[in-house]
Design a protein around this motif. Structure first.
Motif, PDB file in Angstrom:
ATOM      1  N   ARG A 149      -1.399  -9.988  -6.770  1.00  0.00           N
ATOM      2  CA  ARG A 149      -0.064 -10.406  -6.380  1.00  0.00           C
ATOM      3  C   ARG A 149      -0.104 -11.085  -4.998  1.00  0.00           C
ATOM      4  N   ASN A 150       0.853 -11.940  -4.761  1.00  0.00           N
ATOM      5  CA  ASN A 150       1.100 -12.544  -3.436  1.00  0.00           C
ATOM      6  C   ASN A 150       0.018 -13.528  -2.988  1.00  0.00           C
ATOM      7  N   LEU A 151      -0.751 -14.037  -3.932  1.00  0.00           N
ATOM      8  CA  LEU A 151      -1.731 -15.055  -3.566  1.00  0.00           C
ATOM      9  C   LEU A 151      -1.097 -16.428  -3.786  1.00  0.00           C
ATOM     10  N   ALA A 152      -0.438 -16.935  -2.738  1.00  0.00           N
ATOM     11  CA  ALA A 152       0.224 -18.235  -2.820  1.00  0.00           C
ATOM     12  C   ALA A 152      -0.754 -19.370  -2.578  1.00  0.00           C
TER      13      ALA A 152
ATOM     14  N   GLY B 289       4.909  -2.017  -5.967  1.00  0.00           N
ATOM     15  CA  GLY B 289       5.494  -0.706  -5.712  1.00  0.00           C
ATOM     16  C   GLY B 289       5.852  -0.507  -4.254  1.00  0.00           C
ATOM     17  N   VAL B 290       5.737  -1.559  -3.452  1.00  0.00           N
ATOM     18  CA  VAL B 290       6.023  -1.467  -2.018  1.00  0.00           C
ATOM     19  C   VAL B 290       7.518  -1.624  -1.780  1.00  0.00           C
ATOM     20  N   VAL B 291       8.080  -0.699  -1.013  1.00  0.00           N
ATOM     21  CA  VAL B 291       9.521  -0.695  -0.765  1.00  0.00           C
ATOM     22  C   VAL B 291       9.799  -0.431   0.712  1.00  0.00           C
ATOM     23  N   ARG B 292      11.042  -0.665   1.119  1.00  0.00           N
ATOM     24  CA  ARG B 292      11.486  -0.250   2.446  1.00  0.00           C
ATOM     25  C   ARG B 292      11.668   1.262   2.454  1.00  0.00           C
ATOM     26  N   LEU B 293      11.296   1.890   3.550  1.00  0.00           N
ATOM     27  CA  LEU B 293      11.401   3.339   3.687  1.00  0.00           C
ATOM     28  C   LEU B 293      12.677   3.706   4.432  1.00  0.00           C
ATOM     29  N   ASP B 294      13.773   3.100   4.035  1.00  0.00           N
ATOM     30  CA  ASP B 294      15.041   3.267   4.754  1.00  0.00           C
ATOM     31  C   ASP B 294      15.566   4.697   4.714  1.00  0.00           C
ATOM     32  N   ASP B 295      15.146   5.472   3.710  1.00  0.00           N
ATOM     33  CA  ASP B 295      15.649   6.836   3.626  1.00  0.00           C
ATOM     34  C   ASP B 295      14.936   7.790   4.565  1.00  0.00           C
ATOM     35  N   GLU B 296      13.884   7.326   5.230  1.00  0.00           N
ATOM     36  CA  GLU B 296      13.173   8.147   6.207  1.00  0.00           C
ATOM     37  C   GLU B 296      13.835   7.985   7.573  1.00  0.00           C
TER      38      GLU B 296
ATOM     39  N   MET C 244      -0.380  -4.689  -5.056  1.00  0.00           N
ATOM     40  CA  MET C 244       0.746  -4.107  -5.797  1.00  0.00           C
ATOM     41  C   MET C 244       1.009  -2.659  -5.433  1.00  0.00           C
ATOM     42  N   THR C 245      -0.040  -1.897  -5.163  1.00  0.00           N
ATOM     43  CA  THR C 245       0.110  -0.458  -4.885  1.00  0.00           C
ATOM     44  C   THR C 245       0.219  -0.151  -3.408  1.00  0.00           C
ATOM     45  N   GLY C 246      -0.193  -1.085  -2.543  1.00  0.00           N
ATOM     46  CA  GLY C 246      -0.432  -0.744  -1.151  1.00  0.00           C
ATOM     47  C   GLY C 246      -1.796  -0.085  -1.036  1.00  0.00           C
ATOM     48  N   HIS C 247      -2.210   0.199   0.193  1.00  0.00           N
ATOM     49  CA  HIS C 247      -3.526   0.786   0.449  1.00  0.00           C
ATOM     50  C   HIS C 247      -3.394   2.303   0.520  1.00  0.00           C
ATOM     51  N   SER C 248      -3.957   2.981  -0.460  1.00  0.00           N
ATOM     52  CA  SER C 248      -3.880   4.442  -0.545  1.00  0.00           C
ATOM     53  C   SER C 248      -5.055   5.139   0.109  1.00  0.00           C
ATOM     54  N   LEU C 249      -5.727   4.452   1.020  1.00  0.00           N
ATOM     55  CA  LEU C 249      -6.804   5.031   1.834  1.00  0.00           C
ATOM     56  C   LEU C 249      -7.816   5.771   0.955  1.00  0.00           C
ATOM     57  N   GLY C 250      -7.944   7.096   1.096  1.00  0.00           N
ATOM     58  CA  GLY C 250      -8.968   7.821   0.350  1.00  0.00           C
ATOM     59  C   GLY C 250      -8.781   7.829  -1.148  1.00  0.00           C
ATOM     60  N   ALA C 251      -7.588   7.492  -1.618  1.00  0.00           N
ATOM     61  CA  ALA C 251      -7.348   7.435  -3.065  1.00  0.00           C
ATOM     62  C   ALA C 251      -7.611   6.057  -3.648  1.00  0.00           C
ATOM     63  N   ALA C 252      -7.646   5.028  -2.790  1.00  0.00           N
ATOM     64  CA  ALA C 252      -7.669   3.646  -3.271  1.00  0.00           C
ATOM     65  C   ALA C 252      -8.846   3.359  -4.193  1.00  0.00           C
ATOM     66  N   GLY C 253     -10.046   3.775  -3.816  1.00  0.00           N
ATOM     67  CA  GLY C 253     -11.219   3.467  -4.619  1.00  0.00           C
ATOM     68  C   GLY C 253     -11.171   4.080  -6.003  1.00  0.00           C
TER      69      GLY C 253
END
Length: 441
Positions: free
Chosen positions: A392-395, A59-66, A363-372
């Motif tokens: 994901r991304n474990l090569a 779900g990680v994307v570029r934040l180009d619209d910011e 996959m989600t990124g780190h959501s800090l206080g929500a992550a757990g």
């Protein structure tokens, strides 16, 4: 593959409401998981997020619209797949920060999923424990900008109530009519897990029959991103967002921030059975420790993490060899992953005997206080469906890490693997581990 309901077609559906729970009652009050709700960078609800995890999506994307993104090194993040304000009435949306919007969206789903919408409950026996590591940065800074540019009379009157650390918890309590107490633990990245630990304590002590618990966070603000970038904690793989967060990989270079919320409904065993609730799992053990080592670095030997996991297993009455799955913190930072692996090896031994690991932040990124809380839902569903989502991304696993990490495709759990641990750690040395026991499949 999903069916029309959004659930994985190759996995069993949860038992319907009213299905009996056949687990043996312990000597103390059982804490049972009866409802799940979340909104993440992978999906706007539990089914969407879970199925995307099984597919190994990102779900990680570029934040180009910011407008500020082009001026910052970290130009990527895990933005919520579905805008949490979409399902709220306009007036309510204006009165809730984005963090609180995420929280009430997840809580609403969890409440419905538990079959509690319209149920005859005693408000004095319902509590809330919903946490955020930061509160809501955007609301406070917007208020400051209004004051600085236009004067104090133009400061929005709800600036404080919308940005305070307990705003999300208070909004959820208003939503469900909870009168047995509202709690908001602030323990950095372990805040959501700590909220579940606190909720279990409220049920065990007899202070509540039902607790709506979890975490929410909206950290995709330029000040937050700039701060993490300044401490060199973020991945610099901005040209390949989906591959940036790489837990346990030999070439990991830091985390990616993501927003989201995870909320679970916890009930006492007696209350859940009396109303014929569907049971996902038991929250059987809680372990909490502190490193007292460094403000942002874990103890390099993973002592605090190991202590929390051991305490959680003792609390659950579970031996290390009974654990089939461990949902890892998996921040993809060099010291963080190394310390966590040392702790896992210390508690469980080598990869042959140890549990299979999974790191959902890939996959989600780190959501800090929500992550757990988000990852606790994944842990519960892993037991419920008998399958562990891939990392994901474990090569290439770091050469120093002798652990078994699910990657590439989902990993099936054996029918006897009915115990899983969720591990969390946060800035300030906050360590929390939860042990979940599954319902026999």
């Amino acid at each position: 593959m999903t069916d029309h309901s959004g659930r994985s077609a190759y996995l069993p559906d949860p038992a319907p409401h009213g299905a009996p729970y056949t687990g043996a009652a312990g000597p103390r009050t059982e804490v049972l998981v009866t409802g799940l709700g979340e909104t993440t960078a992978l999906g706007g609800d539990v089914a969407g997020t879970w199925n995307a995890m099984l597919r190994g999506e990102s779900g990680v994307v570029r934040l180009d619209d910011e407008p500020w993104a082009k001026d910052l090194p970290p130009q990527i993040g895990g933005r919520a797949k579905v805008d949490p304000g979409e399902g709220l009435a306009p007036q309510r949306r204006r009165r809730l920060s984005r963090t609180a919007q995420l929280a009430v969206t997840a809580a609403s789903e969890a409440w419905r999923d538990a079959g509690l919408e319209g149920a005859a409950l005693q408000p004095g026996r319902v509590a809330v424990a919903v946490s955020a590591g930061l509160g809501d940065m955007q609301t406070m800074i917007d208020g400051w900008e209004a004051f600085r540019i236009r004067g104090w009379r133009r400061v929005p009157p709800l600036t404080v109530s919308m940005s305070m650390g307990n705003a999300a918890a208070a909004a959820v309590a208003l939503q469900v009519g909870a009168r047995a107490g509202v709690h908001a633990t602030v323990n950095a990245c372990s805040s959501g897990t700590q909220a579940l630990a606190l909720a279990a304590g409220l049920i065990r002590s007899g202070e509540a029959d039902v607790v709506v618990a979890g975490g929410a966070e909206a950290p995709l603000h330029p000040l937050v991103l700039a701060s993490f970038a300044a401490m060199r904690a973020l991945s610099t793989r901005v040209d390949d967002p989906a591959a940036a967060h790489r837990p346990f990989d030999a070439e990991r270079d830091g985390m990616v921030l993501g927003e989201g919320s995870g909320v679970l409904v916890l009930e006492s065993g007696e209350h859940a059975r009396r109303r014929g609730a569907r049971i996902y799992a038991e929250l059987a053990g809680v372990g909490v420790s502190s490193d007292a080592f460094h403000m942002v670095q874990p103890h390099p030997d993973g002592e605090g993490t190991a202590a929390a996991i051991r305490a959680s297993l003792r609390d659950a009455g579970v031996a290390p060899e009974e654990v089939g799955h461990l949902n890892a913190n998996g921040t993809a930072t060099l010291p963080g992953d190394a310390a966590e692996v040392r702790a896992v090896r210390e508690v469980f031994g080598d990869a042959v005997r140890g549990p299979v690991l999974s790191a959902n932040k890939s996959m989600t990124g780190h959501s800090l206080g929500a992550a757990g809380a988000i990852e606790s839902i994944a842990t519960v569903l892993a037991l419920h469906h008998g399958v562990v989502p891939p990392t994901r991304n474990l090569a290439r696993l770091d050469d120093a890490f002798a652990v078994d990490v699910a990657h590439g495709t989902p990993r099936k759990l054996a029918a006897e693997d009915m115990v899983a641990v969720k591990n969390s750690a946060g800035f300030g040395g906050h360590n929390v581990a939860l042990t979940f026991r599954g319902v026999p499949r």
